[in-house]
Structure formats: C-alpha cells, structure tokens
Design a protein around this motif. Structure first.
Motif, PDB file in Angstrom:
ATOM      1  N   SER A 173       0.840  -1.202   0.000  1.00  0.00           N
ATOM      2  CA  SER A 173       0.000   0.000   0.000  1.00  0.00           C
ATOM      3  C   SER A 173       0.872   1.248   0.000  1.00  0.00           C
ATOM      4  O   SER A 173       0.528   2.258  -0.607  1.00  0.00           O
ATOM      5  N   VAL A 174       2.041   1.168   0.654  1.00  0.00           N
ATOM      6  CA  VAL A 174       2.986   2.289   0.597  1.00  0.00           C
ATOM      7  C   VAL A 174       3.518   2.417  -0.825  1.00  0.00           C
ATOM      8  O   VAL A 174       3.601   3.516  -1.369  1.00  0.00           O
ATOM      9  N   PHE A 175       3.873   1.290  -1.455  1.00  0.00           N
ATOM     10  CA  PHE A 175       4.320   1.322  -2.843  1.00  0.00           C
ATOM     11  C   PHE A 175       3.259   1.956  -3.733  1.00  0.00           C
ATOM     12  O   PHE A 175       3.540   2.802  -4.559  1.00  0.00           O
ATOM     13  N   ALA A 176       2.008   1.521  -3.561  1.00  0.00           N
ATOM     14  CA  ALA A 176       0.920   2.003  -4.410  1.00  0.00           C
ATOM     15  C   ALA A 176       0.716   3.500  -4.264  1.00  0.00           C
ATOM     16  O   ALA A 176       0.305   4.176  -5.194  1.00  0.00           O
ATOM     17  N   ALA A 177       1.030   4.034  -3.117  1.00  0.00           N
ATOM     18  CA  ALA A 177       0.890   5.471  -2.901  1.00  0.00           C
ATOM     19  C   ALA A 177       2.051   6.240  -3.527  1.00  0.00           C
ATOM     20  O   ALA A 177       2.063   7.463  -3.519  1.00  0.00           O
ATOM     21  N   GLY A 178       3.027   5.524  -4.058  1.00  0.00           N
ATOM     22  CA  GLY A 178       4.154   6.188  -4.709  1.00  0.00           C
ATOM     23  C   GLY A 178       5.138   6.788  -3.729  1.00  0.00           C
ATOM     24  O   GLY A 178       5.824   7.758  -4.040  1.00  0.00           O
TER      25      GLY A 178
ATOM     26  N   CYS B 197      -1.245 -14.632  -2.215  1.00  0.00           N
ATOM     27  CA  CYS B 197      -0.983 -13.697  -1.114  1.00  0.00           C
ATOM     28  C   CYS B 197      -1.668 -12.345  -1.297  1.00  0.00           C
ATOM     29  O   CYS B 197      -1.916 -11.649  -0.317  1.00  0.00           O
ATOM     30  N   HIS B 198      -1.933 -11.966  -2.533  1.00  0.00           N
ATOM     31  CA  HIS B 198      -2.457 -10.633  -2.819  1.00  0.00           C
ATOM     32  C   HIS B 198      -3.905 -10.699  -3.287  1.00  0.00           C
ATOM     33  O   HIS B 198      -4.212 -11.418  -4.231  1.00  0.00           O
ATOM     34  N   ASP B 199      -4.772  -9.948  -2.633  1.00  0.00           N
ATOM     35  CA  ASP B 199      -6.185  -9.870  -2.981  1.00  0.00           C
ATOM     36  C   ASP B 199      -6.374  -8.678  -3.915  1.00  0.00           C
ATOM     37  O   ASP B 199      -6.230  -7.525  -3.501  1.00  0.00           O
ATOM     38  N   THR B 200      -6.692  -8.939  -5.179  1.00  0.00           N
ATOM     39  CA  THR B 200      -6.780  -7.859  -6.160  1.00  0.00           C
ATOM     40  C   THR B 200      -7.908  -6.886  -5.855  1.00  0.00           C
ATOM     41  O   THR B 200      -7.779  -5.690  -6.110  1.00  0.00           O
ATOM     42  N   LYS B 201      -8.985  -7.377  -5.288  1.00  0.00           N
ATOM     43  CA  LYS B 201     -10.084  -6.471  -4.943  1.00  0.00           C
ATOM     44  C   LYS B 201      -9.676  -5.540  -3.805  1.00  0.00           C
ATOM     45  O   LYS B 201     -10.031  -4.361  -3.789  1.00  0.00           O
TER      46      LYS B 201
ATOM     47  N   ALA C 235      -7.397  -2.928  -5.246  1.00  0.00           N
ATOM     48  CA  ALA C 235      -8.205  -1.938  -5.968  1.00  0.00           C
ATOM     49  C   ALA C 235      -8.809  -0.925  -5.002  1.00  0.00           C
ATOM     50  O   ALA C 235      -8.859   0.274  -5.291  1.00  0.00           O
ATOM     51  N   LYS C 236      -9.244  -1.386  -3.841  1.00  0.00           N
ATOM     52  CA  LYS C 236      -9.778  -0.467  -2.826  1.00  0.00           C
ATOM     53  C   LYS C 236      -8.693   0.480  -2.325  1.00  0.00           C
ATOM     54  O   LYS C 236      -8.938   1.665  -2.124  1.00  0.00           O
TER      55      LYS C 236
ATOM     56  N   HIS D 246      -5.301  -0.709 -10.303  1.00  0.00           N
ATOM     57  CA  HIS D 246      -5.710  -2.058  -9.923  1.00  0.00           C
ATOM     58  C   HIS D 246      -7.173  -2.349 -10.213  1.00  0.00           C
ATOM     59  O   HIS D 246      -7.674  -3.420  -9.873  1.00  0.00           O
ATOM     60  N   GLU D 247      -7.854  -1.401 -10.832  1.00  0.00           N
ATOM     61  CA  GLU D 247      -9.218  -1.640 -11.330  1.00  0.00           C
ATOM     62  C   GLU D 247      -9.393  -0.732 -12.540  1.00  0.00           C
ATOM     63  O   GLU D 247      -9.587   0.471 -12.417  1.00  0.00           O
TER      64      GLU D 247
END
Length: 117
Positions: free
Chosen positions: A16-21, A61-65, A68-69, A80-81
């Motif tokens: 989630s930290v990665f996804a936030a850039g 290990c990773h839940d794509t839904k 996406a949230k 992711h969506e």
C-alpha cells in the motif's frame, strides 16, 4: 504458505505504501521485498527453469479487490481496477521481481504517469 499470515499483512502494508508512490527512485527490486518476508523462489515459481510465475501465484498472497480499494483514490486512474481488465490485470505486466517494474498503462496512455513498485 498459510504460516505467512503475519508476513502477508506486512507485505500488504508495504504494497500500500508502494501504491501510494512513497518510495523513491532507488527503491529495491520486489525480489528483495519478498525475500525479506521469508519467501523463497519456489513459493512463486513452480517449475524449473524458472519461468514467469502465473498470475494465480500472486493471488495466493495478494487480494486484487483489496488492492483496488487501496488505490481507488489515485489522482490519475486506479491501476488495480481498470476498464480493460477490471481487478484481474496480470500483475506481471507492471510488477517485475528481478528487474525494475514499469508503468504498463503508460505504454498507451501517455498521460498516466504512474509510479510502479
């Protein structure tokens, strides 16, 4: 893989930290992140010589839904969506383990300047 429950939680937080850039340009390769969590090559690769793991290995290990949230409020688009693949985009399109990851969406959508861990 079930014994990695706490590690999966830590991995989700890290992603989630990665996804936030939030990581800088000198970010580690994902193989290091997975290794630090106690995973081995065989946890994702099922054959020798090691080929690209099937996307179903990521889903262990990773839940794509859930991903996406976590990225729903991204200012450009939710990577992711998306309209092409929904929440079932092949993780390997963007996220590479042994080389720098890439912004797969940016290959067509030039305005999508996404930071990809």
């Amino acid at each position: 893989m079930k014994q990695l429950t706490l590690k999966n939680i830590v991995l989700s937080l890290a992603l989630s930290v990665f996804a936030a850039g939030a990581f800088s340009a000198d970010k580690p390769l994902l193989e290091s992140v997975h290794k630090d969590l106690g995973l081995t090559c065989k946890d994702c690769h099922s054959s020798k010589p090691f080929n690209e793991p099937p996307v179903t290995a990521c889903f262990e290990c990773h839940d794509t839904k859930e991903l996406a949230k976590e990225t729903a409020d991204h200012p450009i688009t939710n990577p992711h969506e998306n309209r092409h693949f929904g929440t079932e985009t092949n993780c390997n399109y963007c996220h590479h383990q042994h080389k720098e990851s890439e912004n797969y969406c940016g290959s067509c959508h030039l305005r999508f300047k996404l930071v990809t861990p």
